[in-house]
Design a protein around this motif. Structure first.
Motif, PDB file in Angstrom:
ATOM      1  N   GLU A 113      -2.599  10.167   7.065  1.00 55.97           N
ATOM      2  CA  GLU A 113      -3.964   9.726   7.374  1.00 55.97           C
ATOM      3  C   GLU A 113      -4.847   9.785   6.126  1.00 55.97           C
ATOM      4  OE1 GLU A 113      -7.275   8.290   9.415  1.00 55.97           O
ATOM      5  OE2 GLU A 113      -5.124   8.098   9.762  1.00 55.97           O
ATOM      6  N   GLN A 114      -4.706  10.838   5.335  1.00 59.55           N
ATOM      7  CA  GLN A 114      -5.462  10.932   4.078  1.00 59.55           C
ATOM      8  C   GLN A 114      -5.116   9.770   3.155  1.00 59.55           C
ATOM      9  OE1 GLN A 114      -4.603  14.724   2.286  1.00 59.55           O
ATOM     10  NE2 GLN A 114      -5.693  15.882   3.846  1.00 59.55           N
ATOM     11  N   LEU A 115      -3.835   9.450   3.072  1.00 57.38           N
ATOM     12  CA  LEU A 115      -3.388   8.355   2.223  1.00 57.38           C
ATOM     13  C   LEU A 115      -3.933   7.024   2.726  1.00 57.38           C
ATOM     14  CD1 LEU A 115      -1.789   7.654  -0.271  1.00 57.38           C
ATOM     15  CD2 LEU A 115       0.271   7.564   1.125  1.00 57.38           C
ATOM     16  N   ARG A 116      -3.928   6.830   4.032  1.00 54.66           N
ATOM     17  CA  ARG A 116      -4.485   5.601   4.612  1.00 54.66           C
ATOM     18  C   ARG A 116      -5.967   5.468   4.239  1.00 54.66           C
ATOM     19  NH1 ARG A 116      -7.648   4.000   8.249  1.00 54.66           N
ATOM     20  NH2 ARG A 116      -8.024   6.034   9.166  1.00 54.66           N
ATOM     21  N   ARG A 122       0.850  -1.186   0.000  1.00 54.27           N
ATOM     22  CA  ARG A 122       0.000   0.000   0.000  1.00 54.27           C
ATOM     23  C   ARG A 122       0.891   1.244   0.000  1.00 54.27           C
ATOM     24  NH1 ARG A 122      -2.591  -3.544   3.396  1.00 54.27           N
ATOM     25  NH2 ARG A 122      -4.723  -3.963   2.747  1.00 54.27           N
ATOM     26  N   LEU A 123       0.433   2.281  -0.676  1.00 60.68           N
ATOM     27  CA  LEU A 123       1.157   3.543  -0.618  1.00 60.68           C
ATOM     28  C   LEU A 123       1.173   4.038   0.817  1.00 60.68           C
ATOM     29  CD1 LEU A 123       1.747   3.800  -3.519  1.00 60.68           C
ATOM     30  CD2 LEU A 123       0.490   5.919  -3.596  1.00 60.68           C
ATOM     31  N   ILE A 181       0.026  12.252  -6.408  1.00 60.38           N
ATOM     32  CA  ILE A 181      -0.336  10.831  -6.376  1.00 60.38           C
ATOM     33  C   ILE A 181      -1.715  10.641  -5.754  1.00 60.38           C
ATOM     34  CG2 ILE A 181       0.261   8.615  -5.305  1.00 60.38           C
ATOM     35  CD1 ILE A 181       3.226   9.462  -5.841  1.00 60.38           C
ATOM     36  N   MET A 182      -1.991  11.367  -4.666  1.00 58.54           N
ATOM     37  CA  MET A 182      -3.306  11.227  -4.029  1.00 58.54           C
ATOM     38  C   MET A 182      -4.417  11.722  -4.949  1.00 58.54           C
ATOM     39  SD  MET A 182      -2.689  11.733   0.087  1.00 58.54           S
ATOM     40  CE  MET A 182      -2.365  13.460   0.035  1.00 58.54           C
ATOM     41  N   GLU A 183      -4.148  12.753  -5.734  1.00 53.21           N
ATOM     42  CA  GLU A 183      -5.151  13.229  -6.694  1.00 53.21           C
ATOM     43  C   GLU A 183      -5.399  12.169  -7.773  1.00 53.21           C
ATOM     44  OE1 GLU A 183      -8.126  15.146  -8.442  1.00 53.21           O
ATOM     45  OE2 GLU A 183      -7.273  15.576  -6.472  1.00 53.21           O
ATOM     46  N   ASP A 184      -4.340  11.530  -8.252  1.00 51.49           N
ATOM     47  CA  ASP A 184      -4.490  10.448  -9.224  1.00 51.49           C
ATOM     48  C   ASP A 184      -5.331   9.319  -8.623  1.00 51.49           C
ATOM     49  OD1 ASP A 184      -3.642   8.984 -11.774  1.00 51.49           O
ATOM     50  OD2 ASP A 184      -2.909   7.619 -10.216  1.00 51.49           O
ATOM     51  N   MET A 185      -5.062   9.004  -7.374  1.00 55.64           N
ATOM     52  CA  MET A 185      -5.802   7.951  -6.689  1.00 55.64           C
ATOM     53  C   MET A 185      -7.291   8.303  -6.615  1.00 55.64           C
ATOM     54  SD  MET A 185      -4.519   6.470  -3.085  1.00 55.64           S
ATOM     55  CE  MET A 185      -4.682   4.767  -2.655  1.00 55.64           C
ATOM     56  N   ARG A 186      -7.580   9.551  -6.252  1.00 51.97           N
ATOM     57  CA  ARG A 186      -8.990  10.007  -6.173  1.00 51.97           C
ATOM     58  C   ARG A 186      -9.672   9.888  -7.536  1.00 51.97           C
ATOM     59  NH1 ARG A 186      -6.363  14.106  -3.109  1.00 51.97           N
ATOM     60  NH2 ARG A 186      -6.844  13.864  -0.895  1.00 51.97           N
ATOM     61  N   GLN A 187      -8.974  10.303  -8.593  1.00 50.23           N
ATOM     62  CA  GLN A 187      -9.545  10.233  -9.941  1.00 50.23           C
ATOM     63  C   GLN A 187      -9.819   8.788 -10.337  1.00 50.23           C
ATOM     64  OE1 GLN A 187      -6.898  12.368 -12.557  1.00 50.23           O
ATOM     65  NE2 GLN A 187      -7.574  14.361 -11.811  1.00 50.23           N
ATOM     66  N   ARG A 188      -8.897   7.894 -10.048  1.00 49.93           N
ATOM     67  CA  ARG A 188      -9.103   6.491 -10.409  1.00 49.93           C
ATOM     68  C   ARG A 188     -10.253   5.887  -9.624  1.00 49.93           C
ATOM     69  NH1 ARG A 188      -3.013   4.225 -10.830  1.00 49.93           N
ATOM     70  NH2 ARG A 188      -4.067   2.235 -10.537  1.00 49.93           N
TER      71      ARG A 188
END
Length: 166
Positions: free
Chosen positions: A114-117, A88-89, A144-151
């Motif tokens: 925490e946001q990433l978790r 996990r990231l 990276i977190m924005e990419d994760m949200r988009q996906r």
């Protein structure tokens, strides 16, 4: 204190003649340690000579794509076992040296951690059996977190499997 050295890949020409354990270690260096990936790809590294490691990586990618495109539930489960071997990231314990290096680039505040978790949890709830996989090097945690949200917002399970394979 002794200096540590990063494991090195042997010459590409020697790969077919290496032992199964040595070929598995190559896969561990190029991908993430995975018994399922060893089962799938160690024989390929013995049966086929590659001109470059990029060619070898592409051939393993084709094997993963075949699993992804299969209608078989067991193929899907096998693929998810391989893809799920990626940490996990933001994970604290990471097996491969490449992932440890990438994860080190993602150090941030406790709030970002925490946001990433939470994003990891949301991603894994939407895409059961998968872990978020992305090329981290040179990219900031917010990107990276924005990419994760988009996906999470835009992908479906089969599209996300294919994205992870790539």
């Amino acid at each position: 204190m002794a200096a540590t050295t990063e494991p090195r890949l042997p010459s590409i020409q020697s790969v077919p003649s290496l032992s199964a354990d040595q070929r598995a270690k190559i896969l561990d260096l190029l991908f993430e340690p995975s018994t399922q990936l060893h089962t799938l790809s160690v024989p390929l590294l013995h049966e086929k000579a590659f001109q470059s490691y990029n060619e070898l990586i592409s051939a393993v990618g084709m094997q993963l794509t075949e699993l992804s495109d299969s209608a078989s539930t067991s193929d899907t489960q096998w693929l998810e076992s391989i893809l799920g071997s990626h940490p996990r990231l933001g994970a604290k314990k990471v097996d491969s040296s490449q992932s440890r290096s990438e994860q080190a680039q993602l150090q941030g505040s406790g709030e970002e951690a925490e946001q990433l978790r939470k994003l990891n949890e949301e991603y894994e709830a939407k895409f059961p059996g998968l872990r978020y996989v992305v090329f981290v090097a040179g990219r900031s945690r917010p990107v990276i977190m924005e990419d994760m949200r988009q996906r999470i917002a835009q992908s479906d399970l089969s599209t996300e499997r294919a994205t992870n394979v790539r």
